[in-house]
Design a protein around this motif. Sequence first.
Motif, PDB file in Angstrom:
ATOM      1  N   PRO A 149     -20.031 -64.747  28.561  1.00 36.45           N
ATOM      2  CA  PRO A 149     -18.578 -64.928  28.512  1.00 36.45           C
ATOM      3  C   PRO A 149     -18.000 -65.520  29.785  1.00 36.45           C
ATOM      4  CG  PRO A 149     -19.125 -62.644  29.009  1.00 36.45           C
ATOM      5  CD  PRO A 149     -20.426 -63.340  28.702  1.00 36.45           C
ATOM      6  N   LYS A 150     -16.858 -66.168  29.630  1.00 28.40           N
ATOM      7  CA  LYS A 150     -16.083 -66.505  30.822  1.00 28.40           C
ATOM      8  C   LYS A 150     -15.523 -65.202  31.385  1.00 28.40           C
ATOM      9  CE  LYS A 150     -11.511 -67.530  28.804  1.00 28.40           C
ATOM     10  NZ  LYS A 150     -10.474 -68.566  28.676  1.00 28.40           N
ATOM     11  N   GLU A 151     -15.135 -65.221  32.644  1.00 27.79           N
ATOM     12  CA  GLU A 151     -14.772 -63.972  33.317  1.00 27.79           C
ATOM     13  C   GLU A 151     -13.611 -63.258  32.626  1.00 27.79           C
ATOM     14  OE1 GLU A 151     -16.329 -62.215  35.683  1.00 27.79           O
ATOM     15  OE2 GLU A 151     -17.873 -63.727  35.283  1.00 27.79           O
ATOM     16  N   ALA A 152     -12.645 -64.005  32.124  1.00 32.33           N
ATOM     17  CA  ALA A 152     -11.495 -63.376  31.470  1.00 32.33           C
ATOM     18  C   ALA A 152     -11.873 -62.691  30.172  1.00 32.33           C
ATOM     19  CB  ALA A 152     -10.404 -64.416  31.211  1.00 32.33           C
ATOM     20  N   HIS A 153     -13.012 -63.035  29.603  1.00 26.98           N
ATOM     21  CA  HIS A 153     -13.472 -62.451  28.342  1.00 26.98           C
ATOM     22  C   HIS A 153     -14.655 -61.500  28.526  1.00 26.98           C
ATOM     23  CE1 HIS A 153     -11.702 -65.998  25.791  1.00 26.98           C
ATOM     24  NE2 HIS A 153     -10.767 -65.213  26.296  1.00 26.98           N
ATOM     25  N   VAL A 183     -26.599 -54.826  19.860  1.00 27.63           N
ATOM     26  CA  VAL A 183     -26.629 -54.816  18.392  1.00 27.63           C
ATOM     27  C   VAL A 183     -25.304 -55.338  17.850  1.00 27.63           C
ATOM     28  CG1 VAL A 183     -26.863 -53.371  16.340  1.00 27.63           C
ATOM     29  CG2 VAL A 183     -28.302 -52.923  18.343  1.00 27.63           C
ATOM     30  N   ARG A 184     -24.201 -55.009  18.512  1.00 26.41           N
ATOM     31  CA  ARG A 184     -22.893 -55.525  18.086  1.00 26.41           C
ATOM     32  C   ARG A 184     -22.861 -57.048  18.179  1.00 26.41           C
ATOM     33  NH1 ARG A 184     -18.714 -54.104  14.802  1.00 26.41           N
ATOM     34  NH2 ARG A 184     -16.743 -55.010  15.501  1.00 26.41           N
ATOM     35  N   MET A 185     -23.450 -57.627  19.237  1.00 27.24           N
ATOM     36  CA  MET A 185     -23.498 -59.079  19.343  1.00 27.24           C
ATOM     37  C   MET A 185     -24.330 -59.681  18.215  1.00 27.24           C
ATOM     38  SD  MET A 185     -23.825 -59.678  23.479  1.00 27.24           S
ATOM     39  CE  MET A 185     -23.645 -61.461  23.369  1.00 27.24           C
ATOM     40  N   LEU A 186     -25.443 -59.028  17.873  1.00 25.27           N
ATOM     41  CA  LEU A 186     -26.237 -59.497  16.742  1.00 25.27           C
ATOM     42  C   LEU A 186     -25.437 -59.436  15.449  1.00 25.27           C
ATOM     43  CD1 LEU A 186     -29.695 -57.807  17.491  1.00 25.27           C
ATOM     44  CD2 LEU A 186     -29.192 -60.253  17.627  1.00 25.27           C
ATOM     45  N   ARG A 187     -24.713 -58.335  15.258  1.00 21.61           N
ATOM     46  CA  ARG A 187     -23.945 -58.160  14.016  1.00 21.61           C
ATOM     47  C   ARG A 187     -22.864 -59.216  13.886  1.00 21.61           C
ATOM     48  NH1 ARG A 187     -20.819 -52.631  11.879  1.00 21.61           N
ATOM     49  NH2 ARG A 187     -19.968 -53.562   9.972  1.00 21.61           N
ATOM     50  N   ILE A 188     -22.119 -59.430  14.963  1.00 19.69           N
ATOM     51  CA  ILE A 188     -21.056 -60.439  14.915  1.00 19.69           C
ATOM     52  C   ILE A 188     -21.667 -61.820  14.666  1.00 19.69           C
ATOM     53  CG2 ILE A 188     -19.279 -61.607  16.277  1.00 19.69           C
ATOM     54  CD1 ILE A 188     -18.847 -58.881  17.714  1.00 19.69           C
ATOM     55  N   SER A 189     -22.753 -62.125  15.372  1.00 20.79           N
ATOM     56  CA  SER A 189     -23.409 -63.424  15.181  1.00 20.79           C
ATOM     57  C   SER A 189     -23.854 -63.592  13.737  1.00 20.79           C
ATOM     58  CB  SER A 189     -24.626 -63.535  16.111  1.00 20.79           C
ATOM     59  OG  SER A 189     -24.248 -63.442  17.458  1.00 20.79           O
ATOM     60  N   TYR A 190     -24.474 -62.562  13.190  1.00 18.84           N
ATOM     61  CA  TYR A 190     -24.986 -62.652  11.826  1.00 18.84           C
ATOM     62  C   TYR A 190     -23.847 -62.890  10.836  1.00 18.84           C
ATOM     63  CZ  TYR A 190     -27.996 -61.748   7.810  1.00 18.84           C
ATOM     64  OH  TYR A 190     -28.709 -61.882   6.641  1.00 18.84           O
ATOM     65  N   GLU A 191     -22.806 -62.085  10.934  1.00 13.38           N
ATOM     66  CA  GLU A 191     -21.708 -62.210   9.960  1.00 13.38           C
ATOM     67  C   GLU A 191     -21.006 -63.553  10.076  1.00 13.38           C
ATOM     68  OE1 GLU A 191     -18.974 -59.095   9.281  1.00 13.38           O
ATOM     69  OE2 GLU A 191     -20.407 -57.474   9.619  1.00 13.38           O
ATOM     70  N   ASN A 238     -11.065 -60.900  18.901  1.00 11.96           N
ATOM     71  CA  ASN A 238     -12.476 -60.587  19.141  1.00 11.96           C
ATOM     72  C   ASN A 238     -13.095 -61.834  19.780  1.00 11.96           C
ATOM     73  OD1 ASN A 238     -15.347 -60.266  18.822  1.00 11.96           O
ATOM     74  ND2 ASN A 238     -14.938 -58.665  17.309  1.00 11.96           N
ATOM     75  N   HIS A 239     -13.178 -61.829  21.094  1.00  7.44           N
ATOM     76  CA  HIS A 239     -13.545 -63.048  21.826  1.00  7.44           C
ATOM     77  C   HIS A 239     -14.906 -63.589  21.402  1.00  7.44           C
ATOM     78  CE1 HIS A 239     -10.086 -62.254  24.240  1.00  7.44           C
ATOM     79  NE2 HIS A 239     -10.612 -61.209  24.859  1.00  7.44           N
ATOM     80  N   PHE A 240     -15.862 -62.707  21.220  1.00  7.58           N
ATOM     81  CA  PHE A 240     -17.195 -63.186  20.855  1.00  7.58           C
ATOM     82  C   PHE A 240     -17.196 -63.780  19.455  1.00  7.58           C
ATOM     83  CE2 PHE A 240     -21.684 -62.418  19.457  1.00  7.58           C
ATOM     84  CZ  PHE A 240     -22.279 -63.339  20.320  1.00  7.58           C
ATOM     85  N   ALA A 241     -16.491 -63.151  18.524  1.00  6.06           N
ATOM     86  CA  ALA A 241     -16.437 -63.670  17.162  1.00  6.06           C
ATOM     87  C   ALA A 241     -15.801 -65.062  17.140  1.00  6.06           C
ATOM     88  CB  ALA A 241     -15.660 -62.716  16.260  1.00  6.06           C
ATOM     89  N   LEU A 242     -14.716 -65.242  17.890  1.00  4.11           N
ATOM     90  CA  LEU A 242     -14.051 -66.541  17.910  1.00  4.11           C
ATOM     91  C   LEU A 242     -14.948 -67.597  18.549  1.00  4.11           C
ATOM     92  CD1 LEU A 242     -11.554 -68.274  17.387  1.00  4.11           C
ATOM     93  CD2 LEU A 242     -10.689 -67.546  19.638  1.00  4.11           C
ATOM     94  N   TYR A 243     -15.592 -67.244  19.632  1.00  2.00           N
ATOM     95  CA  TYR A 243     -16.518 -68.172  20.297  1.00  2.00           C
ATOM     96  C   TYR A 243     -17.648 -68.589  19.357  1.00  2.00           C
ATOM     97  CZ  TYR A 243     -20.986 -68.733  22.833  1.00  2.00           C
ATOM     98  OH  TYR A 243     -22.237 -69.104  23.235  1.00  2.00           O
ATOM     99  N   VAL A 244     -18.283 -67.628  18.697  1.00  2.00           N
ATOM    100  CA  VAL A 244     -19.387 -67.949  17.789  1.00  2.00           C
ATOM    101  C   VAL A 244     -18.898 -68.839  16.655  1.00  2.00           C
ATOM    102  CG1 VAL A 244     -21.038 -66.994  16.136  1.00  2.00           C
ATOM    103  CG2 VAL A 244     -20.727 -65.903  18.362  1.00  2.00           C
ATOM    104  N   PHE A 291     -19.208 -59.075  25.956  1.00  2.00           N
ATOM    105  CA  PHE A 291     -17.855 -59.607  25.826  1.00  2.00           C
ATOM    106  C   PHE A 291     -16.870 -58.466  25.663  1.00  2.00           C
ATOM    107  CE2 PHE A 291     -20.256 -63.336  25.090  1.00  2.00           C
ATOM    108  CZ  PHE A 291     -19.427 -64.447  25.063  1.00  2.00           C
ATOM    109  N   ALA A 292     -15.673 -58.658  26.189  1.00  2.00           N
ATOM    110  CA  ALA A 292     -14.582 -57.729  25.910  1.00  2.00           C
ATOM    111  C   ALA A 292     -14.149 -57.863  24.453  1.00  2.00           C
ATOM    112  CB  ALA A 292     -13.400 -58.015  26.836  1.00  2.00           C
ATOM    113  N   ASN A 293     -13.578 -56.804  23.925  1.00  2.00           N
ATOM    114  CA  ASN A 293     -12.976 -56.806  22.576  1.00  2.00           C
ATOM    115  C   ASN A 293     -13.986 -57.010  21.455  1.00  2.00           C
ATOM    116  OD1 ASN A 293     -10.642 -56.586  24.030  1.00  2.00           O
ATOM    117  ND2 ASN A 293      -9.706 -58.477  23.288  1.00  2.00           N
ATOM    118  N   MET A 294     -15.261 -56.773  21.707  1.00  3.56           N
ATOM    119  CA  MET A 294     -16.238 -56.944  20.626  1.00  3.56           C
ATOM    120  C   MET A 294     -16.044 -55.919  19.508  1.00  3.56           C
ATOM    121  SD  MET A 294     -19.935 -58.148  22.051  1.00  3.56           S
ATOM    122  CE  MET A 294     -20.339 -56.596  22.855  1.00  3.56           C
TER     123      MET A 294
END
Length: 508
Positions: free
Chosen positions: A112-116, A216-224, A152-158, A131-134
Motif C-alpha cells: 500500500p501507499k502510506e496513506a492506505h 487470509v483477508r488479502m487472499l479473500r478480497i483478491s479472490y472475490e 476498502n482500499h485493497f478491494a478498490l486497488y485490486v 492495507f487499512a480498511n480491509m
Amino acid sequence: MRTALTSILFLFSLPVLLSQINYSANDQVKPYDRGFGFGANMGFYNGWTDDQLADIAIGNEALGIEGIGVNTLRPLLPEYFLEEWGYAIRKNTFEHYSSLGASENVAIIGYPKEAHRESTQFCPGIASEAFANMYEPIWDNGENGTPVNDQNHFALYVYQVVSTYGEHIRFYEVMNEPDLDFSGNGWKDRNYPESWFNTVPSPCDYAFGAPIPYYVRMLRISYEVIKFVNPDAYIATGGLGYPGFLDLILRHTDNPADGSQNNDYPLKGGAYFDVLSYHSYPHIDGSLRYYNNESGFIYMRNSDRAVEGVFERQTRFREVLHSYGYDGYAFPEKEWIITESNIPRQGFNYFGSNEAQRNFLIKALALCEQRGIHQFHIYTMSDLARPEEAWDEFQTMGLFQHLSFSGPYNQVGNDAAIAYRTSAKLFGNFEYHAGRTASLQLPDGMKGIAFSRPNTNQYTYVLWAETKEDRSENAGAVYDLPSGLRTEKLTLHQWNFGNGAEGETTDG
C-alpha cells in the motif's frame, strides 16, 4: 474512463448481490491447460526500459533480436506506485509484452501507499504490509462508480488493477514472499515444538508483519474481486518459501480476532487461492546436505541434487495441502508455479559453478512439466555485480552479465541464457509424455524426460548422466535408445544448441 463507468453502473442500478461470486476454491479450480511458461523476473537496470528488457528476454523480430526463450513475465504492480503515477501508467508496457508474444503473465499485487497502510503496528516500531480498511465490506451497491466498496482500499486497488491489466495477466500473486522468516523457525517441520506448524508466530517473525488472518483477508478480497472481473484468472500465494506458513494459511480464516470460523468468516485460507506459488533456492535451503551421526553433514553440491531439492519442496507443500483436503477428493487440488529459482554461478560460502547453473536450469525446466508445475521463473534476468566484484551468490544468478554496465542491446549472455534458449527451442512447444518417458527404460545413473509435439509424431528426449559427487558435474553413461522409440533420423543436441551449435544427425 471513471465517469463513463459511473454512468453505466447507475443506469443499470447494479445490485450488490450480483457483484459477488457464489463459489470458492473449495468448490472449483479450473485445470490449467495453456502450455509451459519459461518465465523471468526482470528487475531494474540503469539505462534500460522495461520494454527493452522484454525485447532481449522474449525477442523482438522487428529489431532482429532473437530473445532467450522467455514467454511469460512476472512484473510488480504495487498500489503505492499506481496511486502515484496513475493506474494506466504501465498499460503501454504490458501491451508491448503481449506484442512480443508474452502471455499468461504473473503480477505481484499488494504493497500500500502510506496513506492506505494499516496504522496498527502489530510488531512495535515496524509498519506491516497490510492495507487499512480491509475489514470494511468488500462490496457496495455501486456507489462511486465501482462495484466494490471504495472505502476498502485493497478491494478498490485490486479492482482497478484487474480492470486495467487483466487481459495481460493470468496469475495474481498476493505479495512476494510474505513468509520471509526473521525468527529462524520458518524452516522447521512438525517435529519442532516451536515450528509454525505447532505455534502461531508473532507478526515480528515474518515479512508481512501482520497477523495471519490479515493475509487470509488479502487472499479473500483478491479472490472475490478478481474472479468477479475475470473468472479465468488464477489467484496465487505470494511465492512462499515455507510449508509451515502454508499450514498457517490453511488453518486460519480471515477473522481478525483469532482466525476462527463463524458466519462472517466461514472459510479458511485454502478457499481463496487456486495456485500454490513457491520459491526454491536449493543452495541455501538445506537441500544439498544431510546429517550423518558418525561424520556430521554430508554434502551433495551438484545440479542433480539441487533439482531434487526443488521438487522435494513441492512435495512438502503438497503434503500440507493434502492434510487439509486439497487432494482432488475433499477439495480440488491446487495448480502450481515456481516464481523464483536458480543456483549461483559463483559459490563463495555455499555452492555454485557455471556448469552447475546451466545444467540445473535445463534439468529443472524439463522436470517441471512432469511434476505439474506450469511456470518456472528464473530469479533474475541480470547479474547484480561484475564477476570480479561479486561477494554474494544472488549477485551471480542472472541470464545476462550485469546489464547496467552494457547499455540497451549490448547485452552479454551467460551460459544460463544459452541453456534457457536451448530448452525453449527443443521442448518449449512440446508436452510431457508419460508413456514415452516410461518407454525410455533408463538405467541407473541416467535420467531423462520425453516430450511430444501435440498432434504430430515429433518427440524430444532430454537425457543426462546423473551427477552424484559433491562439487562436481562430471558424470558419464552409455545409453541406447530402445528400438521401439527410434526413427529413421535422430538429431543429438548439446546444451549450447540455443547459441547456434549444430546438432549431430544420425541414423535411428
